[in-house]
Design an enzyme around this catalytic site. Structure first.
Site, short mmCIF file in Angstrom:
data_model
loop_
_atom_site.label_atom_id
_atom_site.label_comp_id
_atom_site.label_asym_id
_atom_site.label_seq_id
_atom_site.Cartn_x
_atom_site.Cartn_y
_atom_site.Cartn_z
N ASP A 137 0.87 -1.18 0.00
CA ASP A 137 0.00 0.00 0.00
C ASP A 137 0.90 1.23 0.00
OD1 ASP A 137 -2.93 1.09 0.68
OD2 ASP A 137 -1.45 2.25 1.82
N ASP B 274 -4.39 2.29 -4.67
CA ASP B 274 -2.93 2.32 -4.55
C ASP B 274 -2.40 1.03 -3.91
OD1 ASP B 274 -4.01 2.79 -2.06
OD2 ASP B 274 -2.49 4.26 -1.47
#
Length: 441
Positions: A313, A356
């Site tokens: 992440d 993301d």
């Protein structure tokens, strides 16, 4: 009024287009009309005393013997067919009308040359077969091979190639080649193949037969919406006749069917790619990554091996996206994807899970530390600044690691534990990695 002079019967026979012949019980020619030279290539004088079986195609001799036995037994035949070898070496198809005369102990036969009809029938059957193959072939390599086989049934083919043209790179690749004296399969500049370049550059001019080392060669363009996407190359046998207009017409049909199949397969491959990959980064999406993870697990279970899943992440992506806009954010994700690919082996898989979040599948590792080493490499690679639209950006990831079989037996368990480990790394300040369950390495 003076009557026209009568033509002797033997001269009348010589005016017929069909061959009239008389053979004895052993099959030797006793009498042959002049048409024999047109049909078989031999003059009547060359045939007298020879047996018909000397000229019959070897594959047809036994069947012809059986027919002759029935005719000699008193069963005339008006439509049996066989093949003869012409004096020049090619095959002629003959339809016979034959009867045995017991008193004279001879067979009288009338031979009609039906080669043109047979070739037309064979060509029509080939057209249907080519069309069926183009629509039913599951893969392009299988289709190329089948097209080669069908063409070789009707033309004297020594070599056959399918060359595809990449206009952007101005080069050719050869997905299928069979025969002697062919170029290598690796892509090469179009200029390296003058005859193929002429075919592509000179379209829409009619393809012409060229002689390559006394072997006829025909190059037919593969056209998609009028634009050449490749060339079909057929090399004839050394010394064989040049390809005629009918051969060119047939090969043009083959080329059109190949283009239809190529276009369909390319469209399917594109749709398949879009269904399994993230459109922005071109990385595998969650569905494809989970499928690859499932396959890797099966291999690891069979070999008692290990594998690892890394869950990533990006720590500050939301802030960058909000500050500089989605355009910069999208370019950042694309550059992250590129660096991820560069950080792992070709046998490993990188995927975008959404937003993301990314994942990396390390297929086959020897020990837990191997996964940690890859995580460190990824952290180092992504730590380097990104230059996007004049902005220098830093976007490090938090990485969670789950190892099979230590942290799970199924793909869902491994992904779940890697996700939890990623949050553990984020709670530890980010820009680092942690192993499941929440224990830093």
């Amino acid at each position: 009024m003076i009557p026209a002079p009568l033509i002797p019967h033997d001269k009348l026979l010589d005016l017929l287009l069909d061959v009239v012949c008389v053979v004895n019980k052993e099959g030797r020619f006793l009498s042959v009309s002049a048409a024999s030279e047109r049909v078989f290539g031999y003059t009547p004088q060359e045939l007298i005393g020879r047996t018909a079986f000397e000229l019959i195609h070897p594959d047809d001799r036994e069947a012809t013997r059986q027919i002759v036995e029935r005719i000699t037994a008193g069963q005339p035949s008006s439509d049996h067919e066989n093949r003869y070898i012409h004096k020049q070496g090619h095959i002629v198809h003959i339809m016979w009308s034959t009867q045995w005369f017991a008193a004279e102990q001879v067979r009288v036969g009338v031979a009609r040359d039906i080669t043109a009809r047979k070739q037309a029938e064979a060509r029509q059957a080939a057209v249907y077969a080519v069309s069926a193959a183009a629509h039913l072939a599951e893969t392009l390599p299988a289709l190329y091979q089948q097209m080669h086989h069908l063409i070789a049934q009707h033309l004297p083919v020594q070599a056959f190639s399918v060359a595809l043209y990449d206009a952007e790179r101005d080069q050719l690749s050869f997905p299928y080649q069979a025969g002697d004296g062919l170029p290598g399969p690796a892509p090469a500049p179009l200029a390296a193949y003058p005859s193929l370049a002429r075919t592509i550059r000179s379209y829409p001019h009619t393809p012409k037969t060229e002689n390559s080392g006394q072997s006829p060669q025909l190059c037919v363009p593969l056209l998609h919406d009028g634009v050449p996407i490749g060339v079909l190359v057929v090399q004839g046998r050394r010394g064989s006749p040049v390809f005629n207009a009918r051969d060119t017409e047939f090969l043009n049909f083959v080329a059109s069917q190949l283009v239809t199949a190529i276009s369909r397969h390319r469209a399917y491959d594109k749709l398949s790619f879009l269904a399994q990959h993230d459109q922005l980064t071109q990385l595998p999406n969650r569905v494809l990554l989970m499928d690859r993870l499932q396959g890797a697990l099966l291999r690891a279970q069979r070999t008692s091996g290990q594998l690892a899943v890394l869950y990533l992440d990006l720590d500050s992506f939301k802030q960058i996206n909000d500050t500089y806009g989605h355009g910069v954010g999208d370019q950042l994700l694309q550059q992250v994807a590129t660096r991820l690919r560069q950080s792992v082996r070709e046998s490993d898989s990188c995927g975008r899970l959404g937003g993301d979040e990314f994942a990396v599948l390390l297929d086959s590792i020897r020990q837990r530390q191997d996964a940690a080493s890859v995580a460190e490499k990824i952290l180092s690679t992504l730590a380097a600044p990104f230059l996007i639209e004049g902005h220098t950006l830093t976007c490090t990831p938090s990485v969670g690691i789950a190892v099979y079989p230590e942290h799970g037996q199924s793909e869902r368990q491994l992904m779940h534990h890697a996700d939890n480990a990623m949050y553990a790394a984020k709670r530890n300040g980010g820009a680092g990695y942690a192993f499941s369950p929440d224990a830093p390495a």
